[in-house]
Design a protein around this motif. Structure first.
Motif, PDB file in Angstrom:
ATOM      1  N   THR A   1       0.857  -1.177   0.167  1.00 37.16           N
ATOM      2  CA  THR A   1      -0.008   0.068  -0.082  1.00 37.16           C
ATOM      3  C   THR A   1       0.800   1.227   0.020  1.00 37.16           C
ATOM      4  O   THR A   1       0.157   2.479  -0.363  1.00 37.16           O
ATOM      5  CB  THR A   1      -1.076  -0.031   1.366  1.00 37.16           C
ATOM      6  OG1 THR A   1      -0.148  -0.002   2.316  1.00 37.16           O
ATOM      7  CG2 THR A   1      -1.981  -1.066   1.001  1.00 37.16           C
ATOM      8  N   GLN A   2       2.225   1.185   0.297  1.00 39.40           N
ATOM      9  CA  GLN A   2       3.281   2.270   0.503  1.00 39.40           C
ATOM     10  C   GLN A   2       4.490   2.187   0.148  1.00 39.40           C
ATOM     11  O   GLN A   2       4.927   1.008   0.206  1.00 39.40           O
ATOM     12  CB  GLN A   2       2.841   3.225   1.637  1.00 39.40           C
ATOM     13  CG  GLN A   2       3.099   2.250   2.854  1.00 39.40           C
ATOM     14  CD  GLN A   2       2.672   3.087   4.184  1.00 39.40           C
ATOM     15  OE1 GLN A   2       3.386   4.265   4.181  1.00 39.40           O
ATOM     16  NE2 GLN A   2       2.014   2.531   4.874  1.00 39.40           N
ATOM     17  N   LEU A   3       4.993   2.672  -0.299  1.00 41.42           N
ATOM     18  CA  LEU A   3       6.636   2.830  -0.723  1.00 41.42           C
ATOM     19  C   LEU A   3       7.600   3.846   0.042  1.00 41.42           C
ATOM     20  O   LEU A   3       7.503   5.356  -0.205  1.00 41.42           O
ATOM     21  CB  LEU A   3       6.967   3.014  -2.197  1.00 41.42           C
ATOM     22  CG  LEU A   3       6.232   1.955  -3.014  1.00 41.42           C
ATOM     23  CD1 LEU A   3       6.500   2.310  -4.705  1.00 41.42           C
ATOM     24  CD2 LEU A   3       6.598   0.776  -2.979  1.00 41.42           C
ATOM     25  N   PRO A   4       7.930   3.518   1.072  1.00 43.62           N
ATOM     26  CA  PRO A   4       8.822   4.518   1.988  1.00 43.62           C
ATOM     27  C   PRO A   4       9.960   4.665   1.262  1.00 43.62           C
ATOM     28  O   PRO A   4      10.574   4.352   0.363  1.00 43.62           O
ATOM     29  CB  PRO A   4       8.971   3.637   3.466  1.00 43.62           C
ATOM     30  CG  PRO A   4       8.885   2.359   3.048  1.00 43.62           C
ATOM     31  CD  PRO A   4       7.890   2.187   1.878  1.00 43.62           C
ATOM     32  N   SER A   5      10.771   5.816   1.880  1.00 40.67           N
ATOM     33  CA  SER A   5      12.140   6.356   1.340  1.00 40.67           C
ATOM     34  C   SER A   5      13.195   4.990   1.142  1.00 40.67           C
ATOM     35  O   SER A   5      13.640   4.941  -0.161  1.00 40.67           O
ATOM     36  CB  SER A   5      12.843   7.222   2.219  1.00 40.67           C
ATOM     37  OG  SER A   5      13.834   7.631   1.565  1.00 40.67           O
ATOM     38  N   PRO A   6      13.268   4.342   2.126  1.00 39.31           N
ATOM     39  CA  PRO A   6      14.504   3.091   1.870  1.00 39.31           C
ATOM     40  C   PRO A   6      13.873   1.946   1.198  1.00 39.31           C
ATOM     41  O   PRO A   6      14.663   0.928   1.358  1.00 39.31           O
ATOM     42  CB  PRO A   6      14.823   2.966   3.319  1.00 39.31           C
ATOM     43  CG  PRO A   6      13.543   3.223   4.038  1.00 39.31           C
ATOM     44  CD  PRO A   6      12.714   4.180   3.404  1.00 39.31           C
ATOM     45  N   ALA A   7      12.895   2.003   0.492  1.00 33.40           N
ATOM     46  CA  ALA A   7      12.079   0.817  -0.171  1.00 33.40           C
ATOM     47  C   ALA A   7      13.166  -0.046  -0.957  1.00 33.40           C
ATOM     48  O   ALA A   7      13.247  -1.238  -1.124  1.00 33.40           O
ATOM     49  CB  ALA A   7      10.686   1.264  -0.785  1.00 33.40           C
TER      50      ALA A   7
ATOM     51  N   LEU B   1       5.429  -3.210  -9.954  1.00 36.05           N
ATOM     52  CA  LEU B   1       4.736  -3.240  -8.894  1.00 36.05           C
ATOM     53  C   LEU B   1       3.231  -3.172  -9.124  1.00 36.05           C
ATOM     54  O   LEU B   1       2.440  -2.664  -8.289  1.00 36.05           O
ATOM     55  CB  LEU B   1       5.064  -1.611  -8.197  1.00 36.05           C
ATOM     56  CG  LEU B   1       6.540  -1.461  -7.765  1.00 36.05           C
ATOM     57  CD1 LEU B   1       6.524   0.100  -7.606  1.00 36.05           C
ATOM     58  CD2 LEU B   1       6.371  -2.307  -6.297  1.00 36.05           C
ATOM     59  N   SER B   2       2.681  -3.527 -10.472  1.00 38.32           N
ATOM     60  CA  SER B   2       1.380  -3.386 -10.729  1.00 38.32           C
ATOM     61  C   SER B   2       0.416  -4.351  -9.961  1.00 38.32           C
ATOM     62  O   SER B   2       0.939  -5.256  -9.472  1.00 38.32           O
ATOM     63  CB  SER B   2       1.526  -3.891 -12.270  1.00 38.32           C
ATOM     64  OG  SER B   2       1.790  -5.109 -12.452  1.00 38.32           O
ATOM     65  N   MET B   3      -0.673  -4.018 -10.089  1.00 36.27           N
ATOM     66  CA  MET B   3      -1.807  -4.812  -9.426  1.00 36.27           C
ATOM     67  C   MET B   3      -1.779  -4.962  -7.752  1.00 36.27           C
ATOM     68  O   MET B   3      -2.042  -6.053  -7.346  1.00 36.27           O
ATOM     69  CB  MET B   3      -1.877  -6.195 -10.204  1.00 36.27           C
ATOM     70  CG  MET B   3      -2.090  -5.851 -11.756  1.00 36.27           C
ATOM     71  SD  MET B   3      -3.411  -4.766 -12.092  1.00 36.27           S
ATOM     72  CE  MET B   3      -4.973  -5.556 -11.715  1.00 36.27           C
ATOM     73  N   ASN B   4      -1.131  -4.047  -7.187  1.00 33.99           N
ATOM     74  CA  ASN B   4      -1.057  -4.104  -5.798  1.00 33.99           C
ATOM     75  C   ASN B   4      -2.109  -3.468  -5.361  1.00 33.99           C
ATOM     76  O   ASN B   4      -2.701  -2.457  -5.600  1.00 33.99           O
ATOM     77  CB  ASN B   4       0.550  -3.421  -5.230  1.00 33.99           C
ATOM     78  CG  ASN B   4       1.344  -4.418  -5.108  1.00 33.99           C
ATOM     79  OD1 ASN B   4       1.360  -5.246  -4.393  1.00 33.99           O
ATOM     80  ND2 ASN B   4       2.158  -4.302  -6.183  1.00 33.99           N
ATOM     81  N   LYS B   5      -2.938  -4.006  -4.337  1.00 33.95           N
ATOM     82  CA  LYS B   5      -4.028  -3.614  -3.821  1.00 33.95           C
ATOM     83  C   LYS B   5      -3.922  -2.550  -2.762  1.00 33.95           C
ATOM     84  O   LYS B   5      -3.108  -2.552  -1.953  1.00 33.95           O
ATOM     85  CB  LYS B   5      -4.779  -4.486  -3.005  1.00 33.95           C
ATOM     86  CG  LYS B   5      -5.327  -5.766  -4.002  1.00 33.95           C
ATOM     87  CD  LYS B   5      -6.069  -6.944  -3.230  1.00 33.95           C
ATOM     88  CE  LYS B   5      -6.285  -8.178  -4.150  1.00 33.95           C
ATOM     89  NZ  LYS B   5      -6.470  -9.260  -3.450  1.00 33.95           N
ATOM     90  N   GLY B   6      -4.560  -1.158  -3.100  1.00 33.88           N
ATOM     91  CA  GLY B   6      -4.326  -0.160  -2.472  1.00 33.88           C
ATOM     92  C   GLY B   6      -3.677   1.081  -2.784  1.00 33.88           C
ATOM     93  O   GLY B   6      -3.562   2.230  -2.019  1.00 33.88           O
ATOM     94  N   PHE B   7      -2.782   1.005  -3.948  1.00 29.85           N
ATOM     95  CA  PHE B   7      -2.258   2.123  -4.430  1.00 29.85           C
ATOM     96  C   PHE B   7      -2.054   2.013  -5.811  1.00 29.85           C
ATOM     97  O   PHE B   7      -1.917   0.820  -6.512  1.00 29.85           O
ATOM     98  CB  PHE B   7      -1.025   2.461  -3.698  1.00 29.85           C
ATOM     99  CG  PHE B   7       0.250   1.851  -3.994  1.00 29.85           C
ATOM    100  CD1 PHE B   7       0.563   0.398  -3.718  1.00 29.85           C
ATOM    101  CD2 PHE B   7       1.166   2.488  -4.931  1.00 29.85           C
ATOM    102  CE1 PHE B   7       1.688  -0.212  -4.300  1.00 29.85           C
ATOM    103  CE2 PHE B   7       2.477   1.857  -5.390  1.00 29.85           C
ATOM    104  CZ  PHE B   7       2.708   0.639  -4.969  1.00 29.85           C
TER     105      PHE B   7
END
Length: 127
Positions: A81-87, A99-105
């Protein structure tokens, strides 16, 4: 024909995933993973050029920084649902990221930190 190595070392990534040594790919797809296994066990991480984590239950991008030569990463069809800075820290050689088809973003959401892709200077394909 590809050689599939499956190890029995407890808590190792190779308990869950298949490693195809000839093509340098670690395939963890469709393994019902909620998180990336903590131990790489006997796997030589510098030999891995591709990781497939698609079709799992991941809610965050796992720390893959030990895979310094990783070029292709597929984490599609998860629950991120999210990508933080150090991802994607340490993945300087990454060329393709799915990153396609991830639920939430979506890639345009505010859930993506403005520096999430900062270290990915070699990235050519982003889905």
């Amino acid at each position: 024909m590809f050689a599939i190595l499956q190890w029995t070392e407890a808590a190792s990534i190779l308990d869950t995933c298949d490693y195809y040594s000839e093509i340098h790919m670690l395939d963890c797809s469709q393994s019902l993973l909620e998180e990336f296994p903590g131990s790489v066990g006997a796997l030589n991480t510098s030999d891995v050029h591709e990781i497939k984590l698609n079709h799992n239950q991941l809610v965050a991008v796992p720390d893959l920084s030990v895979f310094r030569n990783l070029k292709h990463l597929d984490i599609s069809y998860n629950k991120i649902t999210q990508l933080p800075s150090p991802a994607f820290r340490g993945l300087n050689k990454l060329e393709s990221l799915d990153l396609s088809m991830n639920k939430g973003f979506t890639l345009s959401d505010e859930a993506i930190h403005h520096e999430a892709f900062h270290t990915l200077g070699n990235l050519k394909t982003l889905k």
